[in-house]
Motif scaffolding. Structure first.
Motif, PDB file in Angstrom:
ATOM      1  N   ASP A  13       0.832  -1.208   0.000  1.00  0.00           N
ATOM      2  CA  ASP A  13       0.000   0.000   0.000  1.00  0.00           C
ATOM      3  C   ASP A  13       0.862   1.253   0.000  1.00  0.00           C
ATOM      4  O   ASP A  13       0.452   2.296  -0.499  1.00  0.00           O
ATOM      5  N   PHE A  14       2.031   1.104   0.593  1.00  0.00           N
ATOM      6  CA  PHE A  14       2.947   2.249   0.699  1.00  0.00           C
ATOM      7  C   PHE A  14       3.222   2.861  -0.673  1.00  0.00           C
ATOM      8  O   PHE A  14       3.218   4.081  -0.828  1.00  0.00           O
ATOM      9  N   GLU A  15       3.454   1.973  -1.652  1.00  0.00           N
ATOM     10  CA  GLU A  15       3.747   2.448  -3.022  1.00  0.00           C
ATOM     11  C   GLU A  15       2.495   3.000  -3.694  1.00  0.00           C
ATOM     12  O   GLU A  15       2.597   3.886  -4.542  1.00  0.00           O
ATOM     13  N   LYS A  16       1.355   2.434  -3.337  1.00  0.00           N
ATOM     14  CA  LYS A  16       0.113   2.812  -4.020  1.00  0.00           C
ATOM     15  C   LYS A  16      -0.596   3.961  -3.304  1.00  0.00           C
ATOM     16  O   LYS A  16      -1.777   4.194  -3.524  1.00  0.00           O
ATOM     17  N   ASN A  17       0.118   4.645  -2.424  1.00  0.00           N
ATOM     18  CA  ASN A  17      -0.467   5.778  -1.716  1.00  0.00           C
ATOM     19  C   ASN A  17      -0.898   6.851  -2.713  1.00  0.00           C
ATOM     20  O   ASN A  17      -0.317   6.970  -3.786  1.00  0.00           O
ATOM     21  N   ASP A  18      -1.939   7.616  -2.343  1.00  0.00           N
ATOM     22  CA  ASP A  18      -2.468   8.631  -3.243  1.00  0.00           C
ATOM     23  C   ASP A  18      -1.422   9.661  -3.668  1.00  0.00           C
ATOM     24  O   ASP A  18      -1.458  10.175  -4.772  1.00  0.00           O
ATOM     25  N   ILE A  19      -0.494   9.946  -2.766  1.00  0.00           N
ATOM     26  CA  ILE A  19       0.467  11.020  -3.040  1.00  0.00           C
ATOM     27  C   ILE A  19       1.811  10.668  -2.410  1.00  0.00           C
ATOM     28  O   ILE A  19       1.852  10.005  -1.381  1.00  0.00           O
ATOM     29  N   THR A  20       2.884  11.081  -3.060  1.00  0.00           N
ATOM     30  CA  THR A  20       4.208  10.839  -2.479  1.00  0.00           C
ATOM     31  C   THR A  20       4.555  11.996  -1.537  1.00  0.00           C
ATOM     32  O   THR A  20       3.957  13.072  -1.603  1.00  0.00           O
ATOM     33  N   HIS A  21       5.532  11.753  -0.692  1.00  0.00           N
ATOM     34  CA  HIS A  21       6.000  12.781   0.233  1.00  0.00           C
ATOM     35  C   HIS A  21       6.457  14.012  -0.549  1.00  0.00           C
ATOM     36  O   HIS A  21       6.093  15.146  -0.221  1.00  0.00           O
ATOM     37  N   SER A  22       7.215  13.746  -1.582  1.00  0.00           N
ATOM     38  CA  SER A  22       7.747  14.820  -2.417  1.00  0.00           C
ATOM     39  C   SER A  22       6.629  15.634  -3.069  1.00  0.00           C
ATOM     40  O   SER A  22       6.602  16.862  -2.962  1.00  0.00           O
ATOM     41  N   CYS A 117       5.973  15.278   9.913  1.00  0.00           N
ATOM     42  CA  CYS A 117       6.282  15.580   8.519  1.00  0.00           C
ATOM     43  C   CYS A 117       6.478  14.307   7.712  1.00  0.00           C
ATOM     44  O   CYS A 117       6.096  14.237   6.551  1.00  0.00           O
ATOM     45  N   LYS A 118       7.062  13.291   8.348  1.00  0.00           N
ATOM     46  CA  LYS A 118       7.280  12.027   7.636  1.00  0.00           C
ATOM     47  C   LYS A 118       5.975  11.273   7.413  1.00  0.00           C
ATOM     48  O   LYS A 118       5.812  10.559   6.442  1.00  0.00           O
ATOM     49  N   MET A 119       5.053  11.411   8.361  1.00  0.00           N
ATOM     50  CA  MET A 119       3.846  10.590   8.337  1.00  0.00           C
ATOM     51  C   MET A 119       2.630  11.300   7.746  1.00  0.00           C
ATOM     52  O   MET A 119       1.622  10.660   7.442  1.00  0.00           O
ATOM     53  N   GLU A 120       2.723  12.596   7.573  1.00  0.00           N
ATOM     54  CA  GLU A 120       1.586  13.434   7.181  1.00  0.00           C
ATOM     55  C   GLU A 120       0.818  12.952   5.944  1.00  0.00           C
ATOM     56  O   GLU A 120      -0.403  13.027   5.903  1.00  0.00           O
ATOM     57  N   HIS A 121       1.542  12.481   4.919  1.00  0.00           N
ATOM     58  CA  HIS A 121       0.866  12.107   3.677  1.00  0.00           C
ATOM     59  C   HIS A 121       0.374  10.659   3.704  1.00  0.00           C
ATOM     60  O   HIS A 121      -0.244  10.205   2.743  1.00  0.00           O
ATOM     61  N   LEU A 122       0.641   9.940   4.804  1.00  0.00           N
ATOM     62  CA  LEU A 122       0.321   8.513   4.864  1.00  0.00           C
ATOM     63  C   LEU A 122      -0.889   8.195   5.744  1.00  0.00           C
ATOM     64  O   LEU A 122      -1.451   7.110   5.662  1.00  0.00           O
TER      65      LEU A 122
ATOM     66  N   ALA B 112      -6.807   0.667   9.901  1.00  0.00           N
ATOM     67  CA  ALA B 112      -5.839   0.762  10.995  1.00  0.00           C
ATOM     68  C   ALA B 112      -4.528   0.078  10.617  1.00  0.00           C
ATOM     69  O   ALA B 112      -3.441   0.640  10.781  1.00  0.00           O
ATOM     70  N   LEU B 113      -4.640  -1.134  10.074  1.00  0.00           N
ATOM     71  CA  LEU B 113      -3.439  -1.888   9.729  1.00  0.00           C
ATOM     72  C   LEU B 113      -2.721  -1.289   8.526  1.00  0.00           C
ATOM     73  O   LEU B 113      -1.493  -1.254   8.472  1.00  0.00           O
ATOM     74  N   SER B 114      -3.488  -0.813   7.565  1.00  0.00           N
ATOM     75  CA  SER B 114      -2.886  -0.189   6.391  1.00  0.00           C
ATOM     76  C   SER B 114      -2.119   1.071   6.784  1.00  0.00           C
ATOM     77  O   SER B 114      -0.966   1.272   6.385  1.00  0.00           O
ATOM     78  N   ASP B 115      -2.745   1.918   7.595  1.00  0.00           N
ATOM     79  CA  ASP B 115      -2.084   3.139   8.070  1.00  0.00           C
ATOM     80  C   ASP B 115      -0.849   2.804   8.897  1.00  0.00           C
ATOM     81  O   ASP B 115       0.219   3.395   8.714  1.00  0.00           O
ATOM     82  N   ALA B 116      -0.996   1.854   9.798  1.00  0.00           N
ATOM     83  CA  ALA B 116       0.116   1.474  10.677  1.00  0.00           C
ATOM     84  C   ALA B 116       1.292   0.961   9.862  1.00  0.00           C
ATOM     85  O   ALA B 116       2.445   1.286  10.142  1.00  0.00           O
ATOM     86  N   CYS B 117       0.974   0.174   8.836  1.00  0.00           N
ATOM     87  CA  CYS B 117       2.016  -0.410   7.989  1.00  0.00           C
ATOM     88  C   CYS B 117       2.775   0.662   7.220  1.00  0.00           C
ATOM     89  O   CYS B 117       3.974   0.560   7.015  1.00  0.00           O
ATOM     90  N   LYS B 118       2.055   1.705   6.804  1.00  0.00           N
ATOM     91  CA  LYS B 118       2.711   2.787   6.058  1.00  0.00           C
ATOM     92  C   LYS B 118       3.607   3.625   6.964  1.00  0.00           C
ATOM     93  O   LYS B 118       4.617   4.167   6.535  1.00  0.00           O
ATOM     94  N   MET B 119       3.204   3.771   8.232  1.00  0.00           N
ATOM     95  CA  MET B 119       3.881   4.705   9.126  1.00  0.00           C
ATOM     96  C   MET B 119       4.909   4.046  10.049  1.00  0.00           C
ATOM     97  O   MET B 119       5.707   4.732  10.681  1.00  0.00           O
ATOM     98  N   GLU B 120       4.855   2.732  10.129  1.00  0.00           N
ATOM     99  CA  GLU B 120       5.638   1.966  11.099  1.00  0.00           C
ATOM    100  C   GLU B 120       7.138   2.290  11.133  1.00  0.00           C
ATOM    101  O   GLU B 120       7.738   2.353  12.197  1.00  0.00           O
TER     102      GLU B 120
END
Lengths: 196, 196
Positions: A13-22, A117-122, B112-120
DNA sequence: AACATAAGTTCATCATAATGAACAAAGAGA
DNA sequence: TCTCTTTGTTCATTATGATGAACTTATGTT
């Protein structure tokens, strides 16, 4: 594979996030510049984010393709409805997380803002809204807020300092073991770090 | 530039994080495989993470260079002290965030798990420990926990539903405006989504 | 020994996100 | 007008992390 942590249904899911940090920061920079100066150009964005003009130019052209950025009548950068929406969402998440970390958890402003700041977009919209709801409850009553602040003020890392831990008893212990690895040694060297 | 959100002293912290999302999952996969089967090979890791063997091979060789992974006497993959430390830290953060989102905020397990996985891998040790401290306080008293659960059970997105908002009064409103952009339309289509 | 399968690596390729250099176009001043 | 600066784009390059194909090196099995 019983452990859900590497469950392929969501570790990517990390890769398929709606928006990147950048991308989020490019949008927020355009928003902030228009707020402050009334206009935003590629060079201004590059300066604000401290990236090269080339990088800003290429990133912004991607944002235009995605329909998040256009140009106004004077050829200045402008967020579209969708672009402003994304920017506001990420900014809101930044403020929510920053406030929660700093004012509820009592994390140092430095760390609170860096983490936020690291987690804001996630963080999802739902989680963000619920976190606001919780904060509103905690901070709505003076004595309740004071109690939480007292509790967090005597924070000590590790389980030992807690008489009774309802977390460990209900399942797995959530206190990271203080190992003797590179990471924890670095952590202990940090000025103002809270360690047992 | 008064807004701290694009402050270059930390917006690039994201890139300079100790570990990437991908690297964290490779470490955790090796850890989980050894836990379950007593050994871990490149192919097992590739299968667990659903990536190609080539990708796993290349990523793992990077982890070896960083000193997080070695091989045991039987040439099976093995986490070093540092590697296990990083893996445990990220897993701990995953559990902390997952539990907080699900059991305190009442977010759906899916989200919850998706968010946690992205931010972990992005939450600092300090913030994680303090979040555990807060949860321990909240859940240590039955009636306090029940009250929080009641409050979160009648969660509604948006400010309107709250009689009194100590967050907005103390500064900027933390409730994201419900815009008519692509993102919010998608959000409203989600099954089980909580929207006003 | 011969062959098939399994395991692991390497390579060409792609996408994102950055750099710095080269270059084109638009403005400003003498 | 000529020149210099600013602005913006493009290109070659780098790094990460992925794919799929090709290839090598085991490990079995008959």
């Amino acid at each position: 594979m019983s452990k859900p942590i590497n469950d392929s249904t969501y570790w990517r899911d990390f890769e398929k996030n709606d928006i990147t940090h950048s991308a989020a920061h490019y949008l927020m920079a355009i928003d902030a510049l228009r707020d402050e100066y009334g206009y935003a150009r590629v060079t201004d964005v590059a300066e604000m984010l401290e990236v090269s003009r080339g990088a800003a130019s290429m990133s912004i052209s991607q944002l235009k393709k995605r329909g998040w950025v256009t140009e106004d009548a004077h050829r200045f950068l402008l967020l579209t409805e969708d672009g402003r929406c994304m920017a506001q969402l990420v900014e809101q998440n930044f403020r929510i997380l920053g406030k929660f970390f700093e004012e509820v958890l009592g994390v140092s402003p430095e760390t609170a803002l860096s983490d936020a700041c690291k987690m804001e977009h996630l963080m999802s919209l739902e989680t963000g809204r619920r976190l606001v709801w919780l904060m509103r409850y905690i901070l709505s009553d003076e004595s309740r807020a004071a109690k939480i602040h007292d509790v967090m003020a005597c924070f000590r890392p590790g389980c030992e300092s807690a008489e009774h831990c309802p977390l460990c008893e209900g399942g797995q212990c959530l206190t990271a073991p203080e190992g003797d690895c590179e990471f924890h040694r670095k952590e202990r060297r940090k000025p103002g770090s809270v360690n047992s």
